[in-house]
Design a protein around this motif. Structure first.
Motif, PDB file in Angstrom:
ATOM      1  N   CYS A  26       0.804  -1.117  -0.014  1.00  0.00           N
ATOM      2  CA  CYS A  26       0.015  -0.053   0.129  1.00  0.00           C
ATOM      3  C   CYS A  26       0.947   1.200  -0.102  1.00  0.00           C
ATOM      4  CB  CYS A  26      -0.918  -0.001   1.439  1.00  0.00           C
ATOM      5  SG  CYS A  26      -1.796   1.360   1.404  1.00  0.00           S
ATOM      6  N   CYS A  36      -5.986  -2.819   0.554  1.00  0.00           N
ATOM      7  CA  CYS A  36      -4.819  -2.822   1.546  1.00  0.00           C
ATOM      8  C   CYS A  36      -5.420  -3.557   2.718  1.00  0.00           C
ATOM      9  CB  CYS A  36      -4.479  -1.487   1.959  1.00  0.00           C
ATOM     10  SG  CYS A  36      -3.380  -1.469   3.401  1.00  0.00           S
ATOM     11  N   CYS A  88      -5.512  -0.515   5.841  1.00  0.00           N
ATOM     12  CA  CYS A  88      -6.258   0.677   5.818  1.00  0.00           C
ATOM     13  C   CYS A  88      -7.458   0.403   4.794  1.00  0.00           C
ATOM     14  CB  CYS A  88      -5.485   1.850   5.527  1.00  0.00           C
ATOM     15  SG  CYS A  88      -4.736   1.715   3.833  1.00  0.00           S
ATOM     16  N   ARG A  95       0.172   4.148   0.784  1.00  0.00           N
ATOM     17  CA  ARG A  95      -0.227   5.007   1.878  1.00  0.00           C
ATOM     18  C   ARG A  95       0.108   4.469   3.434  1.00  0.00           C
ATOM     19  NH1 ARG A  95      -6.636   7.075   1.581  1.00  0.00           N
ATOM     20  NH2 ARG A  95      -6.293   7.854  -0.555  1.00  0.00           N
ATOM     21  N   CYS A  96      -0.031   3.272   3.519  1.00  0.00           N
ATOM     22  CA  CYS A  96       0.579   2.826   4.988  1.00  0.00           C
ATOM     23  C   CYS A  96       1.819   1.749   4.920  1.00  0.00           C
ATOM     24  CB  CYS A  96      -0.562   2.242   5.668  1.00  0.00           C
ATOM     25  SG  CYS A  96      -1.081   0.763   5.177  1.00  0.00           S
TER      26      CYS A  96
HETATM   27 ZN   LIG Z   1      -2.949   0.665   3.527  1.00  0.00          ZN
END
Ligand SMILES: [Zn+2]
Length: 245
Positions: free
Chosen positions: A92, A109, A112, A94-95
């Motif tokens: 992911c 993901c 998240c 983002r995270c």
């Molecule tokens: Zn994520």
């Protein structure tokens, strides 16, 4: 009809079919484990990462496309493009947690729950007419000695028409007018959508200023250089220009 798309690195496994090639069916390699599946039209395809089974030929898609019928090519192209995305989108953005296939066209993901879709890179390609001639060029990146069309990637924040005008100016120093949409083609090398245009020469002197193109010029239909092979959109645009004279 079901197909099995067997991918090893950048090559796919094909079965011989006379002088042509075809994708195998799942029954021809029952030990294949699908990494993911997808559909296109009425066809259902499984993609497996493994070496080509005995008796099949392992080749790159661009080498074999003249030997595939158009539907087989489209299925192989979609499978290869999704496989490229599958192998390059494992975490992911983002995270940083792993992502897993969530639907036939997306991943999610584990942490998240953000959903990701395959990213396309749109690129324009344009046939420029000047009287009864067309501009044909050889790019530094072409692996064979043919002459094709001016092409380039769409940048963030510009329209397709602006992109056509910018690329033509950057690569050839020419001004153009009458930019018209002329068709598109999925281009899975690795994840492009080629968007074709025609345009008319409007002024300027041909110069290959930015180094992307190494040679080229305006050619009439009677004196054509070696051309790109079908079924590329470059060749389609050139063939349409030839036949519309
Ligand atoms: Zn994520």
């Amino acid at each position: 009809m079901d197909r099995l798309i067997i991918i090893e690195g950048a090559t796919l496994a094909f079965a011989e079919c006379g002088e042509n090639l075809r994708l195998p069916g799942p029954e021809e390699c029952p030990e294949a484990r699908a990494a993911f599946s997808f559909t296109r039209g009425c066809h259902s395809c499984k993609v497996a990462y493994m070496a080509a089974p005995a008796g099949m030929t392992s080749l790159g898609l661009r080498e074999v496309w003249p030997r595939l019928d158009s539907e087989e090519y489209a299925l192989a192209a979609k499978g290869l493009e999704l496989a490229n995305w599958d192998r390059s989108s494992r975490f992911c953005p983002r995270c940083g947690a792993p992502v897993r296939w969530h639907s036939p066209i997306s991943k999610m993901c584990e942490n998240c729950s953000h959903e990701y879709f395959p990213q396309l890179s749109p690129a324009i390609i344009v046939l420029i007419r000047r009287g009864d001639e067309a501009l044909l060029v050889h790019a530094r990146t072409f692996t064979r000695p043919f002459f094709g069309l001016v092409a380039g990637f769409v940048e963030t924040g510009e329209t397709l028409e602006e992109c056509v005008e910018r690329e033509v100016m950057e690569e050839t120093s020419l001004r153009i007018k009458n930019v018209r949409y002329a068709g598109s083609q999925a281009w899975p090398y690795p994840s492009n959508l080629m968007i074709g245009f025609t345009a008319d020469y409007a002024g300027g002197e041909l110069r290959f200023a930015d180094g992307e193109l190494t040679e080229g010029g305006f050619f009439d239909r009677e004196h054509l250089p070696p051309l790109p092979t079908p079924p590329s959109i470059a060749r389609r645009l050139i063939d349409e220009w030839i036949s519309n004279f």
